[in-house]
Design a protein around this motif. Structure first.
Motif, PDB file in Angstrom:
ATOM      1  N   LYS A  30      19.090  17.711 -34.671  1.00 32.60           N
ATOM      2  CA  LYS A  30      20.365  18.398 -34.468  1.00 32.60           C
ATOM      3  C   LYS A  30      20.254  19.349 -33.274  1.00 32.60           C
ATOM      4  O   LYS A  30      19.279  20.075 -33.131  1.00 32.60           O
ATOM      5  CB  LYS A  30      20.756  19.174 -35.728  1.00 32.60           C
ATOM      6  CG  LYS A  30      22.138  19.796 -35.679  1.00 32.60           C
ATOM      7  CD  LYS A  30      22.515  20.441 -37.013  1.00 32.60           C
ATOM      8  CE  LYS A  30      22.773  19.405 -38.083  1.00 32.60           C
ATOM      9  NZ  LYS A  30      23.291  20.019 -39.344  1.00 32.60           N
ATOM     10  N   GLY A  31      21.265  19.285 -32.390  1.00 33.85           N
ATOM     11  CA  GLY A  31      21.305  20.187 -31.242  1.00 33.85           C
ATOM     12  C   GLY A  31      20.235  19.921 -30.205  1.00 33.85           C
ATOM     13  O   GLY A  31      19.787  20.851 -29.520  1.00 33.85           O
ATOM     14  N   SER A  32      19.827  18.659 -30.052  1.00 33.93           N
ATOM     15  CA  SER A  32      18.784  18.325 -29.073  1.00 33.93           C
ATOM     16  C   SER A  32      19.248  17.201 -28.159  1.00 33.93           C
ATOM     17  O   SER A  32      20.238  16.522 -28.423  1.00 33.93           O
ATOM     18  CB  SER A  32      17.501  17.889 -29.792  1.00 33.93           C
ATOM     19  OG  SER A  32      17.674  16.608 -30.373  1.00 33.93           O
ATOM     20  N   VAL A  33      18.519  17.010 -27.059  1.00 36.83           N
ATOM     21  CA  VAL A  33      18.739  15.879 -26.151  1.00 36.83           C
ATOM     22  C   VAL A  33      17.535  14.956 -26.273  1.00 36.83           C
ATOM     23  O   VAL A  33      16.396  15.377 -26.021  1.00 36.83           O
ATOM     24  CB  VAL A  33      18.904  16.341 -24.690  1.00 36.83           C
ATOM     25  CG1 VAL A  33      19.083  15.127 -23.770  1.00 36.83           C
ATOM     26  CG2 VAL A  33      20.084  17.288 -24.548  1.00 36.83           C
ATOM     27  N   HIS A 199      17.762   5.771 -15.945  1.00 39.98           N
ATOM     28  CA  HIS A 199      16.594   5.243 -15.243  1.00 39.98           C
ATOM     29  C   HIS A 199      15.994   6.296 -14.308  1.00 39.98           C
ATOM     30  O   HIS A 199      14.994   6.027 -13.654  1.00 39.98           O
ATOM     31  CB  HIS A 199      16.977   4.004 -14.417  1.00 39.98           C
ATOM     32  CG  HIS A 199      17.325   2.814 -15.249  1.00 39.98           C
ATOM     33  ND1 HIS A 199      16.478   2.290 -16.184  1.00 39.98           N
ATOM     34  CD2 HIS A 199      18.436   2.043 -15.285  1.00 39.98           C
ATOM     35  CE1 HIS A 199      17.035   1.247 -16.752  1.00 39.98           C
ATOM     36  NE2 HIS A 199      18.227   1.075 -16.229  1.00 39.98           N
ATOM     37  N   ARG A 200      16.599   7.466 -14.239  1.00 49.21           N
ATOM     38  CA  ARG A 200      16.133   8.509 -13.324  1.00 49.21           C
ATOM     39  C   ARG A 200      15.117   9.401 -14.036  1.00 49.21           C
ATOM     40  O   ARG A 200      15.460  10.267 -14.823  1.00 49.21           O
ATOM     41  CB  ARG A 200      17.318   9.321 -12.809  1.00 49.21           C
ATOM     42  CG  ARG A 200      18.283   8.482 -11.968  1.00 49.21           C
ATOM     43  CD  ARG A 200      19.404   9.322 -11.397  1.00 49.21           C
ATOM     44  NE  ARG A 200      20.210   8.541 -10.466  1.00 49.21           N
ATOM     45  CZ  ARG A 200      21.229   9.023  -9.774  1.00 49.21           C
ATOM     46  NH1 ARG A 200      21.563  10.297  -9.900  1.00 49.21           N
ATOM     47  NH2 ARG A 200      21.916   8.254  -8.942  1.00 49.21           N
ATOM     48  N   MET A 201      13.843   9.173 -13.719  1.00 48.37           N
ATOM     49  CA  MET A 201      12.769   9.843 -14.435  1.00 48.37           C
ATOM     50  C   MET A 201      12.807  11.363 -14.255  1.00 48.37           C
ATOM     51  O   MET A 201      12.588  12.120 -15.211  1.00 48.37           O
ATOM     52  CB  MET A 201      11.406   9.316 -13.957  1.00 48.37           C
ATOM     53  CG  MET A 201      11.204   7.831 -14.161  1.00 48.37           C
ATOM     54  SD  MET A 201      11.129   7.345 -15.900  1.00 48.37           S
ATOM     55  CE  MET A 201      12.701   6.507 -16.075  1.00 48.37           C
ATOM     56  N   GLY A 202      13.080  11.811 -13.034  1.00 56.31           N
ATOM     57  CA  GLY A 202      13.068  13.240 -12.761  1.00 56.31           C
ATOM     58  C   GLY A 202      14.072  14.003 -13.607  1.00 56.31           C
ATOM     59  O   GLY A 202      13.754  15.052 -14.172  1.00 56.31           O
ATOM     60  N   GLU A 203      15.284  13.471 -13.715  1.00 56.09           N
ATOM     61  CA  GLU A 203      16.313  14.185 -14.471  1.00 56.09           C
ATOM     62  C   GLU A 203      16.042  14.119 -15.971  1.00 56.09           C
ATOM     63  O   GLU A 203      16.388  15.038 -16.720  1.00 56.09           O
ATOM     64  CB  GLU A 203      17.702  13.647 -14.146  1.00 56.09           C
ATOM     65  CG  GLU A 203      18.027  12.300 -14.695  1.00 56.09           C
ATOM     66  CD  GLU A 203      19.431  11.836 -14.305  1.00 56.09           C
ATOM     67  OE1 GLU A 203      20.025  11.095 -15.099  1.00 56.09           O
ATOM     68  OE2 GLU A 203      19.913  12.196 -13.212  1.00 56.09           O
ATOM     69  N   ILE A 204      15.400  13.055 -16.429  1.00 53.27           N
ATOM     70  CA  ILE A 204      15.041  12.972 -17.843  1.00 53.27           C
ATOM     71  C   ILE A 204      14.079  14.098 -18.215  1.00 53.27           C
ATOM     72  O   ILE A 204      14.232  14.771 -19.231  1.00 53.27           O
ATOM     73  CB  ILE A 204      14.426  11.593 -18.169  1.00 53.27           C
ATOM     74  CG1 ILE A 204      15.528  10.535 -18.222  1.00 53.27           C
ATOM     75  CG2 ILE A 204      13.658  11.615 -19.488  1.00 53.27           C
ATOM     76  CD1 ILE A 204      15.028   9.132 -18.363  1.00 53.27           C
ATOM     77  N   LEU A 205      13.079  14.310 -17.370  1.00 53.40           N
ATOM     78  CA  LEU A 205      12.128  15.398 -17.625  1.00 53.40           C
ATOM     79  C   LEU A 205      12.817  16.750 -17.583  1.00 53.40           C
ATOM     80  O   LEU A 205      12.388  17.697 -18.243  1.00 53.40           O
ATOM     81  CB  LEU A 205      10.989  15.352 -16.597  1.00 53.40           C
ATOM     82  CG  LEU A 205      10.042  14.149 -16.690  1.00 53.40           C
ATOM     83  CD1 LEU A 205       9.011  14.205 -15.577  1.00 53.40           C
ATOM     84  CD2 LEU A 205       9.354  14.098 -18.042  1.00 53.40           C
ATOM     85  N   GLN A 206      13.897  16.834 -16.803  1.00 55.17           N
ATOM     86  CA  GLN A 206      14.607  18.102 -16.669  1.00 55.17           C
ATOM     87  C   GLN A 206      15.513  18.393 -17.864  1.00 55.17           C
ATOM     88  O   GLN A 206      15.616  19.536 -18.315  1.00 55.17           O
ATOM     89  CB  GLN A 206      15.444  18.088 -15.379  1.00 55.17           C
ATOM     90  CG  GLN A 206      16.217  19.376 -15.120  1.00 55.17           C
ATOM     91  CD  GLN A 206      17.041  19.297 -13.841  1.00 55.17           C
ATOM     92  OE1 GLN A 206      16.885  18.373 -13.034  1.00 55.17           O
ATOM     93  NE2 GLN A 206      17.917  20.263 -13.651  1.00 55.17           N
ATOM     94  N   VAL A 207      16.167  17.369 -18.401  1.00 55.69           N
ATOM     95  CA  VAL A 207      17.241  17.612 -19.369  1.00 55.69           C
ATOM     96  C   VAL A 207      16.864  17.311 -20.819  1.00 55.69           C
ATOM     97  O   VAL A 207      17.454  17.854 -21.743  1.00 55.69           O
ATOM     98  CB  VAL A 207      18.499  16.804 -18.975  1.00 55.69           C
ATOM     99  CG1 VAL A 207      18.341  15.329 -19.327  1.00 55.69           C
ATOM    100  CG2 VAL A 207      19.747  17.398 -19.588  1.00 55.69           C
ATOM    101  N   ALA A 208      15.870  16.440 -21.032  1.00 60.30           N
ATOM    102  CA  ALA A 208      15.596  15.962 -22.395  1.00 60.30           C
ATOM    103  C   ALA A 208      14.568  16.827 -23.117  1.00 60.30           C
ATOM    104  O   ALA A 208      13.635  17.360 -22.508  1.00 60.30           O
ATOM    105  CB  ALA A 208      15.105  14.520 -22.345  1.00 60.30           C
ATOM    106  N   ASP A 209      14.739  16.936 -24.433  1.00 61.93           N
ATOM    107  CA  ASP A 209      13.754  17.607 -25.288  1.00 61.93           C
ATOM    108  C   ASP A 209      12.690  16.624 -25.769  1.00 61.93           C
ATOM    109  O   ASP A 209      11.524  16.987 -25.926  1.00 61.93           O
ATOM    110  CB  ASP A 209      14.447  18.229 -26.507  1.00 61.93           C
ATOM    111  CG  ASP A 209      15.498  19.249 -26.106  1.00 61.93           C
ATOM    112  OD1 ASP A 209      15.138  20.250 -25.461  1.00 61.93           O
ATOM    113  OD2 ASP A 209      16.683  19.038 -26.433  1.00 61.93           O
TER     114      ASP A 209
END
Length: 497
Positions: A30-33, A199-209
């Motif tokens: 809950k409340g995560s990316v 597919h954008r690895m950089g933004e995944i590391l930035q936005v995801a928990d």
């Protein structure tokens, strides 16, 4: 671990007897990316289509807050608070923001629409989630980023508690991406959970928990983002440690570094002016700039589909002025366009038909195409570029995004160009296909040809470019040689000055 909102366990799905998902598992807090990553055909889209009711699972269990649920249809998913924000937005441009938010879910007062209430509730919703848009604004007056936020607001108006975002930044500028990420943080604070596909690895590391990696229909890794690097993700996606796919490779062209192309004072539009640079044999130069900075306009002018308003273009020291794509091809220039589906391919045509399209005049005898020659060209391209297809007669629309892009590259390489213009050549394709396309580009340049490479992903540009030109508001304002660039932040700062 936080409070569990969603659990999918033992999910299986087959199409025509071919397994696509094999005992897949997915957990969302809950409340995560939570990002889902995988190559084309890994099963991530199928898993999310089961969650959103577009597909029905063959077996397995879906639990929402510890209660088992059956999701039979998209509307059923919506009633459970599960919504998907599709890459292709469905807004009505001629309607206002509040009209779009309540489209097909209108509030009525007796037999009439309660417009005042819908407008008021839209304003409250926009304010709650810090979306800085007036509900009275026409959708046609908004940029893509804000249109996407209206789609999100629409989902939230239906009490969505799980949002599945499919490639949400594919068409956004850097500023719009930052605004979207700010909205995601607000959604998390409001306990909305997000499944993030990109597919954008950089933004995944930035936005995801958290990150889950699928390969061949099964889950191969799930972990917290802070414990993973891009190389870790790539290794899990490909099933092996492919260090270096997205890293710089020394230029191997051993010929004379003579000038191939020179552009002097080129004006590609009223806004994109005074563009001057050179391009040498065996060289790859990148053009970095924000969305709308003029990158595409420059490539289109060099390819003859946009008329140069001012300036000169020299090829091997001789002045040229291509006024059409055909003239550019005759000069040895080819363009891989930004939108492969609309501009690069005829999706209903076969691999063979797409590959031979630019050279059909060369392989025709009077009004008939030399079928034997056409088949050889198609087969050679399939082999050389490792295009994964059942055969040359397979329609392009049946292939993955990465293989479609390889067809586009293949058909233009078949024109035997000396200069290859690439506009966002890896947009929307998986990390494995990206690496293969970058290798194709490197081999092409190492053969004595030259490349102009445009990409919104700085990591790709650093991996491929000998030099990077900085474009800002239609003007070239700087240049970096590869050895001068210490990190991606150097380029990011330069394009935003």
């Amino acid at each position: 671990m936080g409070e569990i909102l969603l659990q999918m366990t033992g999910i299986n799905k087959s199409f025509f007897g071919v397994p696509v998902l094999k005992d897949a598992e997915f957990t969302l807090e809950k409340g995560s990316v939570h990002a889902i990553v995988g190559g084309n055909g890994a099963g991530k889209s199928t898993l999310m289509k089961i969650l959103t009711g577009i597909y029905t699972k063959d077996s397995g269990t879906i639990k929402l807050e510890d209660s088992a649920v059956e999701i039979n249809g998209y509307s059923a998913a919506g009633k459970l608070g599960i919504r998907m924000i599709f890459q292709e937005l469905s807004d009505i441009p001629t309607m206002t923001v509040w009209e779009n938010i309540f489209l097909n879910n209108e509030i009525k007062k007796g037999p009439l629409l309660d417009k005042a209430k819908m407008r008021r509730e839209s304003q409250e919703l926009l304010s709650k989630f810090k979306i800085d848009i007036s509900p009275d604004t026409l959708m046609s007056d908004l940029g893509v980023g804000y249109c996407q936020m209206v789609e999100i607001a629409k989902a939230l108006s239906m009490n969505a508690r799980i949002l599945v975002m499919d490639e949400p930044t594919a068409s956004l500028s850097a500023n719009e991406v930052n605004i979207l990420f700010g909205l995601i943080e607000t959604l998390k604070a409001q306990q909305v959970s997000i499944v993030y596909i990109s597919h954008r690895m950089g933004e995944i590391l930035q936005v995801a928990d958290s990150i889950t990696v699928l390969r061949d229909g099964g889950i191969v890794h799930t972990g917290r983002t802070e414990n993973m690097t891009i190389d870790d993700i790539v290794g899990h996606v490909l099933g092996k440690k492919e260090k270096g796919q997205m890293q710089w490779h020394e230029n191997r062209y051993d010929g004379e570094k003579q000038e191939l192309l020179r552009v002097d004072g080129l004006a590609a539009s009223d806004r994109v002016k005074d563009i001057s640079f050179t391009l040498n044999k065996g060289e790859i130069i990148g053009i970095a700039g924000l969305l709308g900075s003029g990158r595409t306009e420059i490539l289109e002018t060099l390819f003859g589909i946009r008329k140069a308003l001012e300036g000169s273009i020299y090829l091997n020291g001789e002045k040229i002025a291509p006024r059409s794509a055909q003239q550019a091809i005759e000069h040895g220039i080819a363009l891989v366009p930004e939108d492969r589906r609309r501009e690069g391919l005829v999706l209903i045509h076969s691999v063979l038909q797409n590959v031979i399209l630019p050279v059909i005049g060369r392989i025709s005898k009077k009004i008939f195409v030399d079928g034997k020659w056409a088949k050889k060209i198609a087969d050679d391209c399939i082999k050389a570029l490792n295009i994964k297809t059942p055969g040359r007669q397979t329609t392009a629309k049946r292939l993955s995004g990465g293989n479609q892009q390889k067809i586009v590259v293949a058909k233009w390489l078949e024109t035997k160009p000396k200069i290859l213009l690439l506009d966002e050549p890896t947009a929307g394709i998986d990390i494995g296909a990206k690496g293969e396309i970058l290798d194709i580009v490197r081999d092409y340049a190492n053969s004595g040809n030259a490349v102009i490479f445009v990409s919104s992903e700085i990591s790709e540009m650093l991996a491929i470019s000998d030099r990077i030109l900085i474009l800002n508001n239609g003007r070239l304002c700087g240049e970096f040689r590869h050895y001068e660039i210490e990190s991606e932040e150097v380029i990011q700062r330069a394009i935003q000055l």
